[in-house]
Design a protein around this motif. Structure first.
Motif, PDB file in Angstrom:
ATOM      1  N   ALA A   1      32.603  42.858  35.246  1.00 14.59           N
ATOM      2  CA  ALA A   1      33.991  41.452  35.513  1.00 14.59           C
ATOM      3  C   ALA A   1      32.354  40.572  36.614  1.00 14.59           C
ATOM      4  O   ALA A   1      31.652  40.401  36.681  1.00 14.59           O
ATOM      5  CB  ALA A   1      34.351  43.035  36.514  1.00 14.59           C
ATOM      6  N   TRP A   2      33.970  39.713  36.615  1.00 11.35           N
ATOM      7  CA  TRP A   2      33.389  38.242  37.219  1.00 11.35           C
ATOM      8  C   TRP A   2      33.317  38.951  38.628  1.00 11.35           C
ATOM      9  O   TRP A   2      32.231  37.989  38.943  1.00 11.35           O
ATOM     10  CB  TRP A   2      34.842  37.736  36.633  1.00 11.35           C
ATOM     11  N   GLU A   3      34.560  39.292  39.153  1.00 10.80           N
ATOM     12  CA  GLU A   3      33.369  39.573  40.633  1.00 10.80           C
ATOM     13  C   GLU A   3      32.387  40.592  40.884  1.00 10.80           C
ATOM     14  O   GLU A   3      31.681  41.190  39.355  1.00 10.80           O
ATOM     15  CB  GLU A   3      34.362  40.562  41.188  1.00 10.80           C
ATOM     16  N   ARG A   4      31.792  40.600  41.855  1.00  9.77           N
ATOM     17  CA  ARG A   4      30.123  40.901  41.993  1.00  9.77           C
ATOM     18  C   ARG A   4      30.616  42.199  42.270  1.00  9.77           C
ATOM     19  O   ARG A   4      31.389  43.190  43.383  1.00  9.77           O
ATOM     20  CB  ARG A   4      29.643  39.810  43.316  1.00  9.77           C
ATOM     21  N   THR A   5      30.319  42.989  41.336  1.00  9.13           N
ATOM     22  CA  THR A   5      29.800  44.470  41.567  1.00  9.13           C
ATOM     23  C   THR A   5      28.321  44.935  41.649  1.00  9.13           C
ATOM     24  O   THR A   5      27.561  44.550  41.286  1.00  9.13           O
ATOM     25  CB  THR A   5      30.213  44.889  40.323  1.00  9.13           C
TER      26      THR A   5
END
Length: 744
Positions: free
Chosen positions: A665-669
């Motif tokens: 995902a674009w968000e930090r995972t």
């Protein structure tokens, strides 16, 4: 001391030669020669015992064998020794026997052996084409009572040009493969296969071969003259009685003529002829029959033959009441056997053949392992002739030479119409159930229908017909007989079998018993055979006009695919584990061969169920799957890791790739499990090999829109502790040390 060798050389006209020599080997035989062309050498010996056998036929044995040492090879199998003859050797024996046998006197009954051995092999020379030459040359050096020198030659045609004794490579390009046996005066035997040629083209090929044979016969006579022609041996002639012959003829001829003209069935006719014979014998006392009963039987057979021949020549009538051009009634049926892949019955008069077809993979191909040729046949035909088909009870002692020969003729007639792209190995078996006439031609007809019933997409249907000839040299009369009976086969001057399509001849076999048969009569006979063949072809196509579009439900379906050489090992698996489990799961047979040119793997899948075949194809697709850069693929999560998730391509089960946590995902995972779950299906984009990690890269986030206000993570800070330049600025650098030294 090496004995004197006598030698003759035959020029084939294109730089090749055949030599015949004698005097060095096998001198205790009654005649021996070595025939050589290139590095190919045949040794032929002939022996005939001096005592006559109490038989009414010539006990002649022609034996042709190929020694494996001739090709620098070992015999196959457990016992490393040549054993029973192969079918190829048997066919060569038959070719030689059919030309030699008629040239011995009819009253010569001494046991005679002709033994031909391939002692040295040359890949560019086909030895069977010289076997007849070797046999006749050895006989010319003996004291046998033998009518005249003969020879045999193979003729091919490449780019419209006839070739004598072509190489195997030339034969691959030829549209004709015919063996012709002849003396200097007359053609006696023809056998071969053709690519739908005309009757006139066939006659031209025979003429061409005959001219070469004349040269070979002359060379034999020169060799015999140089060696020293032996006096022909004397042997006790058969007893003859001209008065008795005339008496029997007078008593039997008219009665036989009347019975023959009545047009009765085989059984009725046979019983009537037997009664006439018994009536003739009844006119003699027991003492007379004991003294010359064999002559009475002999002269009766001569009178019977003369009456039947005269009936045909004088009135155009035949034993069963037909005219010379008539074909017996025909009925056919396909799909007769419920569990075989293809079947057909062909019945013509009192001749019947039941043919079956079995479909298989290349693993079922017929392996040919001879010193002169190694290969395999993906189409082959077997012919069985049990004793009940002629109403007899006799011992069965394996496959006879006749069965091998007739099966080979039918196979040659049909094989050219099996398309090159046929994926199956095709085995045709003909069971002859009744025989009064040509069962080999019935086999061709039944085989055609059975293959079409099996779904083999034959190029064209093939039919076959057996023909006969009765001629009288004194009157000039002759009659060509279409669709001959068994009795007409024996009493005629020529019997020949022709197979073909509507467009031309595909195979033939002829035995010509009359001397000096004109080519005009030969062509006329072939034209009449064509008319009969087309009539029979119409009957076949009325029964089954075209091949089935597909094989039967219970017959195996064949699918062939190709895979890159690199994937063959993966499909087989360690110790064959993958392919064996796949066959067990799907119920399919899987065969892998390597293309010798492209080195690709050719995978044959044979199965009765389409689902099983589809499963095998899916597995192959899975093993050989290669994603394309830039494409999107559906995947399923199959394993969770600290740094990402292992996903499997749905289109290629078993093919796995790592979806890194940074590409989810674009968000930090932090953990893949925060976003994904086991078994979840999703789409990813394939980017090929990552230059940094050198591993395949896929991304989920590349298919998602960037969040509004998304700020990419800053690149990692450079924590470099200093390079060469820093060291140079350091007080402890080399230059500084030198500077400090100077201060002192």
């Amino acid at each position: 001391m090496i004995p004197k060798v006598y030698k003759e050389v035959i020029d084939l006209g294109d730089g090749r030669e055949i030599s015949i020599e004698t005097g060095k080997l096998a001198k205790q035989a009654h005649g021996s020669v070595v025939v050589q062309s290139g590095k190919c050498m045949l040794l032929c010996t002939v022996v005939s015992n001096y005592e006559q056998k109490d038989l009414d036929f010539l006990p002649l044995t022609v034996d042709y064998r190929e020694k494996f040492a001739a090709a620098g090879r070992y015999p196959g199998g457990f016992f490393k020794r040549e054993a029973r003859p192969s079918d190829g050797e048997v066919l060569t024996m038959r070719l030689v026997d059919r030309v030699l046998r008629p040239l011995f006197p009819k009253d010569y009954h001494s046991e005679t052996q002709v033994m031909i051995q391939l002692m040295s092999h040359d890949e560019d020379v086909m030895p069977d084409a010289m076997a007849g030459l070797a046999a006749s040359a050895a006989i010319q050096l003996s004291d046998f009572p033998f009518e005249c020198a003969i020879s045999e030659a193979r003729v091919g045609r490449v780019n419209g040009e006839f070739i004598i004794n072509p190489t195997r490579a030339q034969l691959e390009e030829s549209d004709i493969d015919m063996m012709i046996g002849a003396s200097a005066d007359s053609v006696m035997m023809v056998e071969g296969e053709m690519d739908e040629i005309s009757e006139e083209e066939m006659a031209d090929a025979i003429k061409f071969a005959h001219e070469a044979i004349k040269v070979q016969c002359a060379a034999q006579l020169r060799l015999a003259e140089a060696f020293g022609k032996k006096e022909v041996r004397e042997y006790p002639a058969e007893r003859e009685d001209a008065d008795l012959k005339e008496k029997v003829h007078a008593m039997a001829y008219d009665k036989v003529y009347a019975i023959a003209k009545a047009g009765s069935s085989k059984k009725e006719r046979g019983m009537a002829f037997s009664e006439i014979k018994e009536e003739v014998k009844a006119t003699f006392s027991e003492e007379e029959l004991e003294d010359f009963g064999d002559l009475v039987s002999k002269y009766y057979r001569a009178a019977e033959k003369a009456a039947i021949r005269d009936l045909t020549l004088n009135e155009g009538l035949r034993l069963d009441g037909r005219q010379t051009v008539d074909i017996r009634p025909i009925w056919c049926e396909t799909d007769y056997l419920p569990s075989v892949h293809g079947s057909a019955i062909f019945t013509r008069g009192e001749t019947q053949a039941l043919a079956t077809v079995t479909l298989g993979t290349s693993r079922e191909a017929n392996k040919i392992d001879m010193p002169s040729y190694e290969g395999e046949e993906t189409f082959y035909l077997h012919y069985n002739f049990p004793p009940f088909c002629t109403g007899e009870a006799r011992p069965i002692r394996g496959t006879s030479r006749r069965e091998v020969g007739h099966g080979n003729l039918a196979q040659r007639g049909l094989k050219g119409m099996v398309p090159d792209d046929c994926p199956y190995t095709v085995r045709v078996v003909s069971e002859v159930l009744e025989s009064n006439g040509s069962s080999s031609m019935a086999t061709v007809c039944a085989g055609t229908m059975a293959m079409m019933d099996a779904g083999i997409q034959m190029t064209k249907p093939v039919s076959g017909i057996a023909m006969g000839l009765i001629s009288d040299a004194d009157s000039g009369k002759y009659a060509v007989l279409s669709d001959i009976l068994g009795d007409e086969d024996h009493l005629g001057d020529m019997d020949f079998k022709v197979t073909g399509t509507a467009d031309g001849i595909t195979a033939c076999q002829m035995d010509i018993k009359v001397k000096g048969l004109s080519y005009e009569i030969l062509v006329n006979a072939l034209q009449q055979a064509r008319a009969g063949r087309l009539h029979i072809l119409d009957k076949l196509t009325e029964t089954i006009a075209t091949p089935r579009e597909d094989v039967k439900d219970y017959a195996p379906k064949m699918v062939t695919t190709r895979i890159a050489n690199d994937y063959i090992g993966a499909l087989i698996g360690p110790g064959g584990k993958v392919i064996q489990e796949l066959q067990k799961e799907t119920g399919c047979t899987i065969v892998i061969n390597e293309d010798p040119v492209t080195e690709e793997g050719i995978v044959e899948i044979l199965g009765t169920g389409q689902d099983g075949i589809n499963a095998v194809l899916a597995k192959i697709d899975s093993i050989t799957f290669k994603p394309t850069v830039g494409n999107t693929y559906k995947v399923k999560v199959i394993k969770m890791l600290d740094f990402g998730a292992v996903v499997e391509y749905l289109d290629a089960p078993g093919n796995e790739v790592l979806l890194h946590v940074s590409e989810i995902a674009w968000e930090r995972t932090e953990n893949a499990s925060d976003v994904l779950s086991m078994g979840e299906e999703l789409e990813v984009k394939y980017f090929g090999i990552d230059k940094r990690t050198r591993k395949e890269k896929v991304s989920r986030k590349a298919l998602m829109d960037k969040p509004e206000g998304y700020v990419p993570r800053p690149p990692r800070e450079n924590n470099d502790r200093g390079g060469r330049d820093n060291r140079n600025r350091d007080n402890r650098g080399r230059d500084n040390r030198n500077r400090d030294r100077n201060k002192d």
